[in-house]
Design a protein around this motif. Sequence first.
Motif, PDB file in Angstrom:
ATOM      1  N   LYS A   7      -7.385  -0.469  -5.073  1.00 43.84           N
ATOM      2  CA  LYS A   7      -7.309  -1.923  -5.009  1.00 43.84           C
ATOM      3  C   LYS A   7      -6.473  -2.346  -3.793  1.00 43.84           C
ATOM      4  O   LYS A   7      -5.510  -1.683  -3.426  1.00 43.84           O
ATOM      5  CB  LYS A   7      -6.642  -2.429  -6.285  1.00 43.84           C
ATOM      6  CG  LYS A   7      -6.954  -3.831  -6.632  1.00 43.84           C
ATOM      7  CD  LYS A   7      -6.378  -4.120  -8.008  1.00 43.84           C
ATOM      8  CE  LYS A   7      -6.792  -5.484  -8.461  1.00 43.84           C
ATOM      9  NZ  LYS A   7      -6.163  -5.830  -9.714  1.00 43.84           N
ATOM     10  N   LYS A   8      -6.848  -3.452  -3.153  1.00 46.20           N
ATOM     11  CA  LYS A   8      -6.109  -3.936  -1.981  1.00 46.20           C
ATOM     12  C   LYS A   8      -4.746  -4.472  -2.403  1.00 46.20           C
ATOM     13  O   LYS A   8      -4.616  -5.157  -3.417  1.00 46.20           O
ATOM     14  CB  LYS A   8      -6.895  -5.031  -1.266  1.00 46.20           C
ATOM     15  CG  LYS A   8      -8.120  -4.521  -0.572  1.00 46.20           C
ATOM     16  CD  LYS A   8      -8.793  -5.616   0.209  1.00 46.20           C
ATOM     17  CE  LYS A   8     -10.014  -5.076   0.915  1.00 46.20           C
ATOM     18  NZ  LYS A   8     -10.672  -6.114   1.712  1.00 46.20           N
ATOM     19  N   ASN A   9      -3.737  -4.170  -1.599  1.00 49.07           N
ATOM     20  CA  ASN A   9      -2.376  -4.610  -1.883  1.00 49.07           C
ATOM     21  C   ASN A   9      -1.846  -5.321  -0.632  1.00 49.07           C
ATOM     22  O   ASN A   9      -1.504  -4.678   0.359  1.00 49.07           O
ATOM     23  CB  ASN A   9      -1.507  -3.408  -2.238  1.00 49.07           C
ATOM     24  CG  ASN A   9      -0.110  -3.803  -2.654  1.00 49.07           C
ATOM     25  OD1 ASN A   9       0.285  -4.944  -2.500  1.00 49.07           O
ATOM     26  ND2 ASN A   9       0.626  -2.847  -3.179  1.00 49.07           N
ATOM     27  N   PRO A  10      -1.779  -6.659  -0.633  1.00 49.74           N
ATOM     28  CA  PRO A  10      -1.349  -7.372   0.577  1.00 49.74           C
ATOM     29  C   PRO A  10       0.102  -7.073   0.968  1.00 49.74           C
ATOM     30  O   PRO A  10       0.419  -7.009   2.154  1.00 49.74           O
ATOM     31  CB  PRO A  10      -1.523  -8.841   0.224  1.00 49.74           C
ATOM     32  CG  PRO A  10      -1.850  -8.920  -1.209  1.00 49.74           C
ATOM     33  CD  PRO A  10      -2.153  -7.556  -1.705  1.00 49.74           C
ATOM     34  N   LEU A  11       0.978  -6.855  -0.004  1.00 49.46           N
ATOM     35  CA  LEU A  11       2.370  -6.554   0.322  1.00 49.46           C
ATOM     36  C   LEU A  11       2.474  -5.216   1.045  1.00 49.46           C
ATOM     37  O   LEU A  11       3.158  -5.102   2.071  1.00 49.46           O
ATOM     38  CB  LEU A  11       3.220  -6.533  -0.946  1.00 49.46           C
ATOM     39  CG  LEU A  11       4.702  -6.231  -0.744  1.00 49.46           C
ATOM     40  CD1 LEU A  11       5.345  -7.314   0.105  1.00 49.46           C
ATOM     41  CD2 LEU A  11       5.417  -6.085  -2.071  1.00 49.46           C
ATOM     42  N   LEU A  12       1.784  -4.219   0.541  1.00 48.31           N
ATOM     43  CA  LEU A  12       1.790  -2.905   1.187  1.00 48.31           C
ATOM     44  C   LEU A  12       1.155  -2.972   2.571  1.00 48.31           C
ATOM     45  O   LEU A  12       1.642  -2.343   3.520  1.00 48.31           O
ATOM     46  CB  LEU A  12       1.055  -1.892   0.307  1.00 48.31           C
ATOM     47  CG  LEU A  12       1.009  -0.458   0.825  1.00 48.31           C
ATOM     48  CD1 LEU A  12       2.418   0.106   0.938  1.00 48.31           C
ATOM     49  CD2 LEU A  12       0.154   0.405  -0.072  1.00 48.31           C
ATOM     50  N   SER A  13       0.118  -3.756   2.708  1.00 48.51           N
ATOM     51  CA  SER A  13      -0.552  -3.915   4.000  1.00 48.51           C
ATOM     52  C   SER A  13       0.388  -4.538   5.033  1.00 48.51           C
ATOM     53  O   SER A  13       0.471  -4.070   6.177  1.00 48.51           O
ATOM     54  CB  SER A  13      -1.797  -4.776   3.826  1.00 48.51           C
ATOM     55  OG  SER A  13      -2.431  -4.968   5.055  1.00 48.51           O
ATOM     56  N   MET A  14       1.113  -5.586   4.623  1.00 52.32           N
ATOM     57  CA  MET A  14       2.063  -6.218   5.557  1.00 52.32           C
ATOM     58  C   MET A  14       3.197  -5.263   5.919  1.00 52.32           C
ATOM     59  O   MET A  14       3.614  -5.191   7.077  1.00 52.32           O
ATOM     60  CB  MET A  14       2.632  -7.503   4.940  1.00 52.32           C
ATOM     61  CG  MET A  14       1.647  -8.639   4.876  1.00 52.32           C
ATOM     62  SD  MET A  14       2.374 -10.208   4.366  1.00 52.32           S
ATOM     63  CE  MET A  14       3.038  -9.802   2.772  1.00 52.32           C
ATOM     64  N   TRP A  15       3.671  -4.524   4.925  1.00 48.92           N
ATOM     65  CA  TRP A  15       4.778  -3.594   5.176  1.00 48.92           C
ATOM     66  C   TRP A  15       4.340  -2.497   6.143  1.00 48.92           C
ATOM     67  O   TRP A  15       5.075  -2.161   7.080  1.00 48.92           O
ATOM     68  CB  TRP A  15       5.230  -2.975   3.853  1.00 48.92           C
ATOM     69  CG  TRP A  15       6.485  -2.174   3.988  1.00 48.92           C
ATOM     70  CD1 TRP A  15       7.750  -2.635   3.907  1.00 48.92           C
ATOM     71  CD2 TRP A  15       6.588  -0.767   4.234  1.00 48.92           C
ATOM     72  NE1 TRP A  15       8.645  -1.601   4.096  1.00 48.92           N
ATOM     73  CE2 TRP A  15       7.948  -0.440   4.306  1.00 48.92           C
ATOM     74  CE3 TRP A  15       5.648   0.244   4.410  1.00 48.92           C
ATOM     75  CZ2 TRP A  15       8.401   0.844   4.543  1.00 48.92           C
ATOM     76  CZ3 TRP A  15       6.090   1.529   4.647  1.00 48.92           C
ATOM     77  CH2 TRP A  15       7.459   1.813   4.705  1.00 48.92           C
ATOM     78  N   SER A  17       1.914  -2.682   8.361  1.00 46.55           N
ATOM     79  CA  SER A  17       1.700  -3.284   9.687  1.00 46.55           C
ATOM     80  C   SER A  17       3.025  -3.447  10.430  1.00 46.55           C
ATOM     81  O   SER A  17       3.123  -3.167  11.630  1.00 46.55           O
ATOM     82  CB  SER A  17       1.020  -4.640   9.548  1.00 46.55           C
ATOM     83  OG  SER A  17      -0.279  -4.487   9.052  1.00 46.55           O
ATOM     84  N   GLY A  18       4.041  -3.908   9.711  1.00 42.30           N
ATOM     85  CA  GLY A  18       5.363  -4.055  10.336  1.00 42.30           C
ATOM     86  C   GLY A  18       5.949  -2.721  10.746  1.00 42.30           C
ATOM     87  O   GLY A  18       6.508  -2.570  11.842  1.00 42.30           O
ATOM     88  N   ALA A  19       5.808  -1.718   9.876  1.00 41.14           N
ATOM     89  CA  ALA A  19       6.322  -0.384  10.202  1.00 41.14           C
ATOM     90  C   ALA A  19       5.581   0.196  11.412  1.00 41.14           C
ATOM     91  O   ALA A  19       6.188   0.827  12.284  1.00 41.14           O
ATOM     92  CB  ALA A  19       6.169   0.540   9.000  1.00 41.14           C
ATOM     93  N   ILE A  23       7.428   1.347  14.878  1.00 42.26           N
ATOM     94  CA  ILE A  23       7.267   2.733  15.357  1.00 42.26           C
ATOM     95  C   ILE A  23       6.582   2.759  16.720  1.00 42.26           C
ATOM     96  O   ILE A  23       6.942   3.548  17.593  1.00 42.26           O
ATOM     97  CB  ILE A  23       6.495   3.557  14.307  1.00 42.26           C
ATOM     98  CG1 ILE A  23       7.373   3.752  13.078  1.00 42.26           C
ATOM     99  CG2 ILE A  23       6.054   4.897  14.878  1.00 42.26           C
ATOM    100  CD1 ILE A  23       6.669   4.360  11.896  1.00 42.26           C
ATOM    101  N   GLY A  24       5.623   1.858  16.925  1.00 41.69           N
ATOM    102  CA  GLY A  24       4.951   1.784  18.227  1.00 41.69           C
ATOM    103  C   GLY A  24       5.919   1.383  19.334  1.00 41.69           C
ATOM    104  O   GLY A  24       5.880   1.929  20.440  1.00 41.69           O
ATOM    105  N   ALA A  25       6.795   0.428  19.047  1.00 44.50           N
ATOM    106  CA  ALA A  25       7.782   0.001  20.048  1.00 44.50           C
ATOM    107  C   ALA A  25       8.759   1.131  20.351  1.00 44.50           C
ATOM    108  O   ALA A  25       9.107   1.380  21.521  1.00 44.50           O
ATOM    109  CB  ALA A  25       8.532  -1.227  19.552  1.00 44.50           C
TER     110      ALA A  25
END
Length: 73
Positions: A7-15, A17-19, A23-25
């Motif tokens: 199931k899709k989890n928007p909170l996990l998706s945002m977390w 994306s931020g991580a 890490i990319g920076a």
Amino acid sequence: MKNPWLKKNPLLSMWLSGANGVIGAARGRALSEGRRQTATAAAAVTKAATDAWLAALTPSKPARKRTTQRRRK
């Protein structure tokens, strides 16, 4: 029955994306620092090699002649 883990989890998706952004920076900064250090090391090696060759190719300075001291009478 549906799997609840898929199931899709928007909170996990945002977390995630931020991580990923953080890490990319950090990865970009680490790579640029590595490139700077590599360039500095390469310049130092080139300078040392150039100085060694130039020192070997230039003639040495002539030796100073000794002068004898005159005795006072």
